[in-house]
Design a protein around this motif. Sequence first.
Motif, PDB file in Angstrom:
ATOM      1  N   SER A 129      46.957  -1.159  52.340  1.00 43.74           N
ATOM      2  CA  SER A 129      45.671  -0.759  52.919  1.00 43.74           C
ATOM      3  C   SER A 129      44.865   0.099  51.956  1.00 43.74           C
ATOM      4  CB  SER A 129      45.904   0.003  54.225  1.00 43.74           C
ATOM      5  OG  SER A 129      46.694   1.164  53.997  1.00 43.74           O
ATOM      6  N   TRP A 178      43.647  -3.081  58.016  1.00 45.37           N
ATOM      7  CA  TRP A 178      44.892  -3.587  57.433  1.00 45.37           C
ATOM      8  C   TRP A 178      46.057  -2.657  57.773  1.00 45.37           C
ATOM      9  CZ3 TRP A 178      46.203  -8.096  55.178  1.00 45.37           C
ATOM     10  CH2 TRP A 178      47.481  -8.159  54.600  1.00 45.37           C
ATOM     11  N   ARG A 180      46.430  -1.028  60.391  1.00 42.32           N
ATOM     12  CA  ARG A 180      46.782  -1.197  61.814  1.00 42.32           C
ATOM     13  C   ARG A 180      47.345  -2.584  62.108  1.00 42.32           C
ATOM     14  NH1 ARG A 180      48.521  -1.941  65.918  1.00 42.32           N
ATOM     15  NH2 ARG A 180      47.858  -1.304  68.018  1.00 42.32           N
ATOM     16  N   PHE A 181      46.746  -3.622  61.531  1.00 43.45           N
ATOM     17  CA  PHE A 181      47.119  -4.979  61.924  1.00 43.45           C
ATOM     18  C   PHE A 181      47.727  -5.807  60.788  1.00 43.45           C
ATOM     19  CE2 PHE A 181      43.452  -3.764  64.596  1.00 43.45           C
ATOM     20  CZ  PHE A 181      44.048  -3.829  65.841  1.00 43.45           C
ATOM     21  N   GLY A 182      47.615  -5.365  59.550  1.00 44.91           N
ATOM     22  CA  GLY A 182      48.095  -6.159  58.426  1.00 44.91           C
ATOM     23  C   GLY A 182      49.608  -6.270  58.392  1.00 44.91           C
ATOM     24  N   LYS A 183      50.085  -7.369  57.835  1.00 42.84           N
ATOM     25  CA  LYS A 183      51.522  -7.621  57.714  1.00 42.84           C
ATOM     26  C   LYS A 183      51.863  -7.899  56.260  1.00 42.84           C
ATOM     27  CE  LYS A 183      51.956  -9.534  62.383  1.00 42.84           C
ATOM     28  NZ  LYS A 183      52.358 -10.717  63.195  1.00 42.84           N
ATOM     29  N   ALA A 184      52.947  -7.307  55.798  1.00 44.05           N
ATOM     30  CA  ALA A 184      53.360  -7.487  54.406  1.00 44.05           C
ATOM     31  C   ALA A 184      53.683  -8.941  54.103  1.00 44.05           C
ATOM     32  CB  ALA A 184      54.569  -6.606  54.099  1.00 44.05           C
ATOM     33  N   GLY A 185      54.117  -9.695  55.127  1.00 44.17           N
ATOM     34  CA  GLY A 185      54.463 -11.092  54.917  1.00 44.17           C
ATOM     35  C   GLY A 185      53.286 -11.974  54.569  1.00 44.17           C
ATOM     36  N   TRP A 186      52.069 -11.496  54.799  1.00 45.12           N
ATOM     37  CA  TRP A 186      50.882 -12.279  54.440  1.00 45.12           C
ATOM     38  C   TRP A 186      50.616 -12.250  52.940  1.00 45.12           C
ATOM     39  CZ3 TRP A 186      47.375  -9.913  58.842  1.00 45.12           C
ATOM     40  CH2 TRP A 186      47.798 -10.436  60.076  1.00 45.12           C
ATOM     41  N   GLU A 189      55.302 -12.459  47.586  1.00 50.79           N
ATOM     42  CA  GLU A 189      56.243 -11.470  47.053  1.00 50.79           C
ATOM     43  C   GLU A 189      55.934 -11.085  45.610  1.00 50.79           C
ATOM     44  OE1 GLU A 189      60.232 -12.762  47.536  1.00 50.79           O
ATOM     45  OE2 GLU A 189      60.140 -12.866  49.727  1.00 50.79           O
ATOM     46  N   PHE A 310      47.128 -14.608  52.848  1.00 50.11           N
ATOM     47  CA  PHE A 310      46.336 -13.375  52.807  1.00 50.11           C
ATOM     48  C   PHE A 310      44.847 -13.693  52.785  1.00 50.11           C
ATOM     49  CE2 PHE A 310      43.847 -10.519  50.157  1.00 50.11           C
ATOM     50  CZ  PHE A 310      44.043  -9.299  50.768  1.00 50.11           C
ATOM     51  N   ARG A 313      43.027 -14.875  55.945  1.00 49.11           N
ATOM     52  CA  ARG A 313      42.831 -13.844  56.961  1.00 49.11           C
ATOM     53  C   ARG A 313      41.879 -12.755  56.485  1.00 49.11           C
ATOM     54  NH1 ARG A 313      48.002 -15.796  57.387  1.00 49.11           N
ATOM     55  NH2 ARG A 313      48.840 -16.072  59.500  1.00 49.11           N
TER      56      ARG A 313
END
Length: 338
Positions: A129, A178, A180-186, A189, A310, A313
């Motif tokens: 974020s 991000w 609040r709602f973001g996910k590392a999986g998006w 790696e 990523f 979104r």
Amino acid sequence: MSTAAPETATPPPARRRRVTSMEVLCAVLVVAMVGQSWIASWLDAPALRTGATIFVAVCVQALPFLVLGVLISGAIAAFVPAGVLDRLLPKREAVAVPVAGLAGVALPTCECAAVPVARRLMRQGVPASVALAFLLAAPAVNPVVLIATSVAFPGNPAMVVARLVGSLATALVMGWLWARFGKAGWIVERALARAPEPTGRARWRTFAETARADLVDAAGFLVVGGLAAAVLNVVIPRSWVDALGAQVVVGVLVMAVLAVVLALCSEADAFVAASISGMPLLAKLVFLVVGPAIDVKLFALQAGTFGRAFALRFAPATFVVATTCAVVSGLLLLGGTP
């Protein structure tokens, strides 16, 4: 006494001959010589010349700042210890996001240069974020962009302030969203993988290799984005833009989409916005806030750097947030200015 039949050696499988790049080049040259008259007439088309000019302009504008960005990225990887940035930033993400946004004021980079820097910050352990807030703020609120805006809109300091407020608000809102709602999986790696920390002379080798790898990686997607911008510029008639700009609401939407399509560098977009006649000042402000936040070349760069999951979104959300922040900033600061 029986004798065993001698074993027959099995012939090795035939290896398929692969076409080399040299043969492809020779074939292209032969085709070019045979059809040179037709190719010359086709290349002389006005639309193709316009598209080629736009493509070269987008790449030439962005490349110096992209080089600056990868040099900064290499310097962070080689000379900044992994835990330093994490220790300098506030522990709470909600507070670290505006700190990163304000840090963009001190770094005059364009949007292309900010992408590899943001990736390097993530690899150094900075929360996504915070890195994304810097990614959106750096190309839009730095002194070079603000001075260019004041020159493009002389006698109208409210336009400069409105752009600063709208762009900074976009960076902060997206950073908080991000968090609040973001996910590392998006994020793929490879964008988050930490490299071993170099020491001694290995730092300079790491600096050179990181900068080279980031440049090759990002430049390819810059070319794809520049090509998309050129095609869209040629396909969309300018008369449509002039006709739709007569109404404020429609003009805002048109200029927001146009900022995505034109993919201008943030150091030059103010002069283009000022030259578009028939558009209200609020619509021009939307153009200036949306462009550095998301455009076709940025989408290509983000997809190649952080992954398609990523980009699919982050880009639409950034477009909506940037447009909204620009409109609110314009209504508050520009008022009834035509």
